[in-house]
Each structure stands twice: as structure tokens, then as C-alpha cells.
Design an enzyme around this catalytic site. Structure first.
Site, PDB file in Angstrom:
ATOM      1  N   ASN A 162       0.936  -1.243  -0.035  1.00 26.81           N
ATOM      2  CA  ASN A 162      -0.121   0.039  -0.118  1.00 26.81           C
ATOM      3  C   ASN A 162       0.671   1.344   0.022  1.00 26.81           C
ATOM      4  O   ASN A 162       1.985   1.077   0.054  1.00 26.81           O
ATOM      5  CB  ASN A 162      -1.237  -0.018   1.235  1.00 26.81           C
ATOM      6  CG  ASN A 162      -0.236  -0.081   2.511  1.00 26.81           C
ATOM      7  OD1 ASN A 162       0.524   0.707   2.815  1.00 26.81           O
ATOM      8  ND2 ASN A 162      -0.187  -1.313   3.228  1.00 26.81           N
ATOM      9  N   PHE A 170      -4.792   3.052  14.827  1.00 27.04           N
ATOM     10  CA  PHE A 170      -5.170   4.020  13.693  1.00 27.04           C
ATOM     11  C   PHE A 170      -6.297   3.505  12.979  1.00 27.04           C
ATOM     12  O   PHE A 170      -6.448   2.455  12.774  1.00 27.04           O
ATOM     13  CB  PHE A 170      -3.913   4.358  12.819  1.00 27.04           C
ATOM     14  CG  PHE A 170      -3.249   5.760  13.204  1.00 27.04           C
ATOM     15  CD1 PHE A 170      -2.513   5.676  14.535  1.00 27.04           C
ATOM     16  CD2 PHE A 170      -3.095   6.876  12.548  1.00 27.04           C
ATOM     17  CE1 PHE A 170      -1.815   6.514  14.998  1.00 27.04           C
ATOM     18  CE2 PHE A 170      -2.364   7.743  12.803  1.00 27.04           C
ATOM     19  CZ  PHE A 170      -1.589   7.730  14.264  1.00 27.04           C
ATOM     20  N   LYS A 205     -12.086  -3.231  18.176  1.00 25.29           N
ATOM     21  CA  LYS A 205     -10.597  -3.494  18.537  1.00 25.29           C
ATOM     22  C   LYS A 205     -10.313  -3.474  19.907  1.00 25.29           C
ATOM     23  O   LYS A 205      -9.302  -4.032  20.526  1.00 25.29           O
ATOM     24  CB  LYS A 205      -9.863  -2.765  17.795  1.00 25.29           C
ATOM     25  CG  LYS A 205     -10.004  -2.726  16.150  1.00 25.29           C
ATOM     26  CD  LYS A 205      -8.648  -3.122  15.488  1.00 25.29           C
ATOM     27  CE  LYS A 205      -9.150  -3.091  13.822  1.00 25.29           C
ATOM     28  NZ  LYS A 205      -7.870  -3.776  13.147  1.00 25.29           N
TER      29      LYS A 205
END
Ligand code: CTP
Length: 433
Positions: A212, A325, A343
Site C-alpha cells: 500500500n 489508527f 478492537k
């Protein structure tokens, strides 16, 4: 606090005036030293007017006999070297970096560099080819090893007409780095901060990978900010062209699996884990030992990688803060909130990565710092500055804080007069007037 701003001869010299102003706004007393070539770009008078002090432009100014009586050496570069709490050079040309690296002392600034024991910062500015030249890289390496802090330049349109790295960092970013060097903030002393940064790569064959666009800039900025605020930093980074901060421990990894291993190995000692890395969610099921040959359409079979962050949360030990993030391209806040809960992290930094020129691979970023009770907007700013803002917000999770919040219009006598927020729980203390 006293700072000497060294200005060497680059087009960015005019930006040094903004740096002087930014430091003065923080009650820093500033002196300016200019090289001869800097004087061709900006008049010393500009800095003299801003600082109220004579600007030093040469080694050969008159020796002031009276200063010896005032406890000074009477030798200006020695006096200046002793006066400064920090020396910052902005812009720092390839030439001045080379002189500093090799101990050449043939003008006031390079002589002062040798004579000072104060922390030294350099904010390089130059053409991209000069910036990438092995000579410049080697000189910077020498300076870094010696403890000189490098305020990394950004990338973009350069004055020479080329595009690339070499544009001096924003004056505000340099001023922040100076304030950190002055020890204004040492609020992370005692913390051990594990930061993950950059993207991972999942190999398809010996030459190709799925990856990425993450550059690592945000993670490296966080590592640098945490380090300069006194933390011990462990940086676990995917492939990145950036230089890690001088004193942090670095583990370089390539794949999501390697990142997972490195994180799990080091996380126990961390007091704070910040997962800024853009980890691959999928990897190819099959790796071809030979380069895949071109032959019509192909279908890749992908298998999910482990969610490292979720695993870190499962293994967290008491008192450990965990911040993730979230890179989003749509419904950022909703997705960010869902990710925060899913999470189980203490906070999540939500980035809208669909905006042009912001976020992935850019020098600036904007984000929202989300916890279960708060959403703090962090508007667009240089990533290094944003890193400090994120750390400020993380620190508020460590200590209870007081807010005054109006609760309910129908019962105006009820107000939340204090709200203490801790990572695990939120207690609201209702005070009835
Ligand atoms: N992350 C991780 N391991 C993965 C994927 C992501 O630890 N295999 C971490 C990232 O470092 C980041 C957070 O999880 O701190 C969120 O990453 P993001 O890519 O935004 O979210 P995903 O969990 O991948 O979810 P989705 O792709 O559905 O948005």
C-alpha cells in the site's frame, strides 16, 4: 531560554524569519547568525529588526574588550556558543551540513557549531538530487550519530523547479522541535512507547508484492515526538525510505506476519502501544518461487492476515495504553467508532485518506482522536506537529481531567462539574447545585 538561529544560504532563508517569530511567541530569546551566502538571500537587517540584536555575519567582527570584564571571553563565537541553549540551523544547506560533519570551521556558524555544547538541530533545504546524493546522506548520518537532530524536509515543488524531497520543514515544525530540544516538554519520561509504522508487503513472487502507499511518515513522526519528549521508543517499521530517530530501537520488517512477531515479542515491555502501520489485511495464498509469467487473466487467491492490533489488546497488561489508527475513505467517524469498539483500544486516530494531499504519503495530515467518550478534531497540520498533538491527547488518558459540561436543559440545576476519564472507565460525578 536562548536560541541561536543559524541561517545558511538557501532560498528558504526567508522562512527563518517566521521561525524567529514562532520562537519569540514562546518567550524564547533569539540571536541570529548568518553565513555570507545567506546574506545574499535575506538582509541581516530583517533579523536585527525582529530580534533587537546585532546579527552575526562574520568571524571577523571587532573584539569587544569590555566583554572580558563582564565575564565573557571577548571572542564572539565562544560567547555565542556558550550563550545558546540550542543552536538550530534553518535552512541548512548541503554545504553547511558537510562542514559540520567534517569539522570545517571557516566561518562563524561552522566555528560556533564546534564550540558549542548545546543541542544542535538542522533543518535541511536543498534540491532533491543534492538531498539524495550519497555525500549528503553520509554527512547526515555522521551528524545523526553525533546526536544532531535532523528536522526532516518535506517533499513537493522545489524552488529549483524540480519536484521531490528537500523542501525545508515548516517553521512551526522546526520551532516545535527546538522547544522539545529545550526540554520544554519531558512529559513522556519513563514511558516505553512501541510504535508501528509504514505499510507491509506480501510477496507474490520474487519481484512482486501486494502493498500500500503508506510511507511511514506518521509513525516515524510519532516515534520522533515520543523520543524527544523523553520516552524510550521501539519502532517496528515496514519498508520505508525514512530515517528513524537517532536513539530509538528499530526493528525492520516486511510482511504482516513479521510485524506481528516483532510486536508480540516487544509489547510486554511497552507502557504505550501506537499502531500507526498500514498492515496488509490479506496475503497471497501461494507464493511462486519463480517470477510469474504473463499469460492471460489470472485470479489471486488471498488469505486474511492476523489482526495484530486485536491480538495486542487481548494480551495487554494492566496499565498499558493501546492506540490504533483507522484509515477510512467513507463514513470515517462511524467506521472509526465501530473500529474503536471492535478492537477494544483506548483510542483510535481516524484519518480520512480520501482527501487530496492529506494523509497517506503526504507531509500533512488531519485526524480525529476518538475515545469512547470524546472526539477531538485535529485539523490539517504537518505530521510532526500532529504527532505531538496525538501524544498530548494520549497523555490525557493517563491522568484524570476535569471538564465542565452542561448536562440537561430540562434540569438546569444539574451539571457535570467534573468528569474524570481513565482508559478503562469513565466516571461522571454529578453535582446538584
Ligand atoms: N491492523 C493490525 N493488523 C492488521 C490490520 C490492521 O494491527 N492485520 C491495525 C492497524 O495498524 C491500525 C488498525 O488496525 O492501527 C486499523 O487498521 P485499518 O486498516 O484502518 O483497519 P482494518 O482492521 O484493516 O479494518 P478495515 O480494513 O475493515 O477498515
Amino acid at each position: 531560554m536562548r536560541v541561536t538561529v543559524g541561517v545558511s544560504g538557501g532560498i528558504a532563508a526567508y522562512k527563518a524569519a517566521e521561525l524567529v517569530r514562532a520562537l519569540q511567541r514562546q518567550d524564547v530569546e533569539v540571536h541570529v547568525v548568518m553565513t555570507e551566502s545567506a546574506c545574499r538571500f535575506v538582509q541581516p537587517l530583517t533579523f536585527a529588526a525582529l530580534t533587537g540584536h546585532r546579527v552575526i555575519t562574520s568571524l571577523w567582527n571587532e573584539i569587544d574588550a569590555g566583554s572580558a570584564a563582564a565575564g565573557q571571553s571577548g571572542i564572539e563565537h565562544i560567547d555565542e556558543a556558550q550563550w545558546a541553549d540550542v543552536l538550530v540551523v534553518a535552512p541548512a544547506t548541503a554545504n553547511i551540513l558537510a562542514k559540520f560533519a567534517h569539522g570545517i570551521a571557516d566561518d562563524f556558524l561552522s566555528t560556533m557549531y564546534l564550540a558549542t555544547n548545546a543541542p544542535v538541530l538542522v533543518a535541511p533545504a536543498m534540491n532533491v538530487n543534492m538531498w539524495e546524493h550519497p555525500a549528503t546522506r553520509a554527512n547526515l548520518e555522521i551528524l545523526r550519530q553525533r546526536g544532531v537532530r535532523v528536522v526532516e524536509p518535506g517533499a513537493g515543488d522545489l524552488a529549483c523547479g524540480m519536484v521531490g524531497a528537500g523542501r525545508m520543514a515548516e517553521p512551526e515544525t522546526i520551532a516545535d522541535a527546538v522547544l522539545n530540544a529545550l526540554g520544554r516538554r519531558h512529559d513522556l519520561a519513563g514511558e516505553i512507547v512501541l510504535v508501528t509504522a509504514a505499510g507491509t508487503r506480501e510477496a507474490l513472487d520474487p519481484v512482486r508484492f501486494l502493498g500500500n502507499r503508506s510511507s511511514g511518515k506518521m509513525g516515524y513522526a510519532l516515534a520522533d515526538a515520543a523520543e524527544s519528549r523523553g520516552a524510550k521508543v521501539i519502532l517496528i517499521s515496514g519498508p520505508s525510505a525514512l530515517h528513524p530517530p537517532a536513539h530509538c530501537e528499530v526493528a525492520k520488517v516486511t510482511t504482516a506476519d513479521q510485524m506481528r512477531e516483532a510486536v508480540l515479542e516487544r509489547m510486554a515491555e511497552a507502557t504505550l502501544v501506537i499502531k500507526a502501520a498500514a498492515v496488509a489485511d490479506y496475503r497471497p495464498v501461494n507464493f511462486s518461487g519463480q517470477k510469474l509469467k504473463r499469460s492471460g487473466p489470472i485470479t489471486l487467491e488471498l488469505a486474511p492476515t492476523e489482526d495484530i492490533l486485536a491480538e495486542v489488546v487481548r494480551r495487554r497488561r494492566p496499565g498499558q495504553l493501546i492506540v490504533g489508527f483507522a484509515a477510512e475513505t467513507e463514513n470515517s467517524m462511524e467506521n472509526g467508532r465501530a473500529k474503536l469498539l471492535r478492537k477494544g483500544v483506548d483510542a483510535i486516530v481516524v484519518n480520512d485518506v480520501s482527501a487530496e494531499g492529506v494523509g497517506i504519503d503526504a507531509d500533512v495530515n488531519a485526524a480525529t482522536f476518538l475515545t469512547s467518550t470524546t472526539a477531538i478534531e485535529l485539523p490539517e497540520m504537518p505530521k510532526r506537529k500532529l504527532a505531538d498533538r496525538i501524544l498530548d491527547e494520549i497523555l490525557t488518558l493517563r491522568r484524570p481531567r476535569s471538564l465542565v459540561v452542561e448536562l440537561d436543559e430540562e434540569t438546569p440545576q444539574q451539571k457535570v462539574l467534573s468528569e474524570s476519564v481513565s482508559p478503562a472507565s469513565v466516571q461522571r460525578q454529578l453535582i446538584v447545585e
